[in-house]
Design a protein around this motif. Structure first.
Motif, PDB file in Angstrom:
ATOM      1  N   ALA A  42       7.656   0.431  -8.561  1.00 29.71           N
ATOM      2  CA  ALA A  42       6.417   0.346  -7.782  1.00 29.71           C
ATOM      3  C   ALA A  42       5.647   1.661  -7.851  1.00 29.71           C
ATOM      4  O   ALA A  42       4.414   1.658  -7.932  1.00 29.71           O
ATOM      5  N   ARG A  43       6.352   2.754  -7.864  1.00 33.66           N
ATOM      6  CA  ARG A  43       5.697   4.062  -7.944  1.00 33.66           C
ATOM      7  C   ARG A  43       5.086   4.322  -9.323  1.00 33.66           C
ATOM      8  O   ARG A  43       4.220   5.168  -9.464  1.00 33.66           O
ATOM      9  N   TYR A 119      -4.405 -10.223   0.106  1.00 34.77           N
ATOM     10  CA  TYR A 119      -5.474  -9.755   0.976  1.00 34.77           C
ATOM     11  C   TYR A 119      -5.256  -8.381   1.578  1.00 34.77           C
ATOM     12  O   TYR A 119      -6.194  -7.740   2.008  1.00 34.77           O
ATOM     13  N   GLU A 120      -4.027  -7.955   1.626  1.00 33.67           N
ATOM     14  CA  GLU A 120      -3.745  -6.638   2.178  1.00 33.67           C
ATOM     15  C   GLU A 120      -3.230  -5.783   1.031  1.00 33.67           C
ATOM     16  O   GLU A 120      -2.051  -5.823   0.715  1.00 33.67           O
ATOM     17  N   TYR A 121      -4.127  -5.056   0.410  1.00 38.64           N
ATOM     18  CA  TYR A 121      -3.703  -4.240  -0.721  1.00 38.64           C
ATOM     19  C   TYR A 121      -2.578  -3.339  -0.254  1.00 38.64           C
ATOM     20  O   TYR A 121      -2.732  -2.536   0.654  1.00 38.64           O
ATOM     21  N   VAL A 122      -1.423  -3.514  -0.833  1.00 39.38           N
ATOM     22  CA  VAL A 122      -0.227  -2.809  -0.394  1.00 39.38           C
ATOM     23  C   VAL A 122      -0.183  -1.426  -1.036  1.00 39.38           C
ATOM     24  O   VAL A 122      -0.044  -1.294  -2.241  1.00 39.38           O
ATOM     25  N   GLU A 123      -0.338  -0.427  -0.208  1.00 40.96           N
ATOM     26  CA  GLU A 123      -0.343   0.950  -0.702  1.00 40.96           C
ATOM     27  C   GLU A 123       1.043   1.581  -0.643  1.00 40.96           C
ATOM     28  O   GLU A 123       1.337   2.480  -1.406  1.00 40.96           O
ATOM     29  N   ASP A 124       1.874   1.114   0.245  1.00 42.13           N
ATOM     30  CA  ASP A 124       3.228   1.649   0.384  1.00 42.13           C
ATOM     31  C   ASP A 124       4.092   1.029  -0.706  1.00 42.13           C
ATOM     32  O   ASP A 124       4.303  -0.185  -0.739  1.00 42.13           O
ATOM     33  N   ALA A 125       4.614   1.858  -1.587  1.00 42.19           N
ATOM     34  CA  ALA A 125       5.391   1.369  -2.730  1.00 42.19           C
ATOM     35  C   ALA A 125       6.631   0.593  -2.286  1.00 42.19           C
ATOM     36  O   ALA A 125       7.005  -0.403  -2.924  1.00 42.19           O
ATOM     37  N   ALA A 126       7.247   0.997  -1.195  1.00 40.40           N
ATOM     38  CA  ALA A 126       8.450   0.307  -0.718  1.00 40.40           C
ATOM     39  C   ALA A 126       8.108  -1.101  -0.232  1.00 40.40           C
ATOM     40  O   ALA A 126       8.827  -2.063  -0.506  1.00 40.40           O
ATOM     41  N   ILE A 127       6.992  -1.223   0.476  1.00 40.25           N
ATOM     42  CA  ILE A 127       6.562  -2.539   0.960  1.00 40.25           C
ATOM     43  C   ILE A 127       6.177  -3.427  -0.215  1.00 40.25           C
ATOM     44  O   ILE A 127       6.523  -4.613  -0.250  1.00 40.25           O
TER      45      ILE A 127
END
Length: 154
Positions: A42-43, A119-127
């Protein structure tokens, strides 16, 4: 089975569409999850354009198939079989009672996951990694349900 010509044409169209969407999702799922989608992967998204495109394709294809099955194929299936169609949740409850899906709540959870990824751009790589792995886990359920609907309508 109640099948007027308009409903029959819609069923044929949706059946073909779902079969294509299944194949596309399976291909993307195999390419993206050839290894677990970890926090490290993800990172890498900011630097790895190929990986980012595979993630986007997976999210799009997962969401599209889920929408097509839940919002179009299932209500059409119910109508074809003379069942009353209603809201998404009510259709799921009816499908569960008919044995078409094993768990209506899992489908609601899948919808929430889809909404989170789209719809919720996920910025947290873990999420993001967790959401993608959860969606990957739903792929077999999604495909099995679609195929069950297609087979039971014949």
């Amino acid at each position: 089975m109640i099948l007027d010509s308009r409903l029959a044409a819609r069923w044929r169209y949706l059946s073909q569409l779902v079969e294509r969407e299944i194949l596309r999702l399976q291909a993307t799922d195999r390419r993206l999850f050839d290894q677990p989608f970890t926090l490290e992967r993800a990172r890498q998204l900011a630097e790895d354009e190929d990986l980012a495109e595979r993630v986007d394709a997976f999210v799009c294809r997962f969401s599209r198939l889920q929408d097509t099955v839940g919002d179009k194929l299932l209500p059409t299936y119910l109508a074809v079989h003379g069942e009353h169609t209603a809201t998404f949740a009510q259709n799921l409850d009816r499908a569960e009672k008919l044995g078409l899906i094993s768990d209506a709540q899992a489908w609601i959870d899948m919808r929430k996951l889809r909404n989170q990824m789209i719809y919720e751009y996920v910025e947290d790589a873990a999420i993001l990694a967790s959401a993608l792995e959860a969606a990957h886990g739903f792929v077999p359920v999604l495909i099995a349900t679609a195929r069950r609907l297609l087979m039971n309508a014949r």
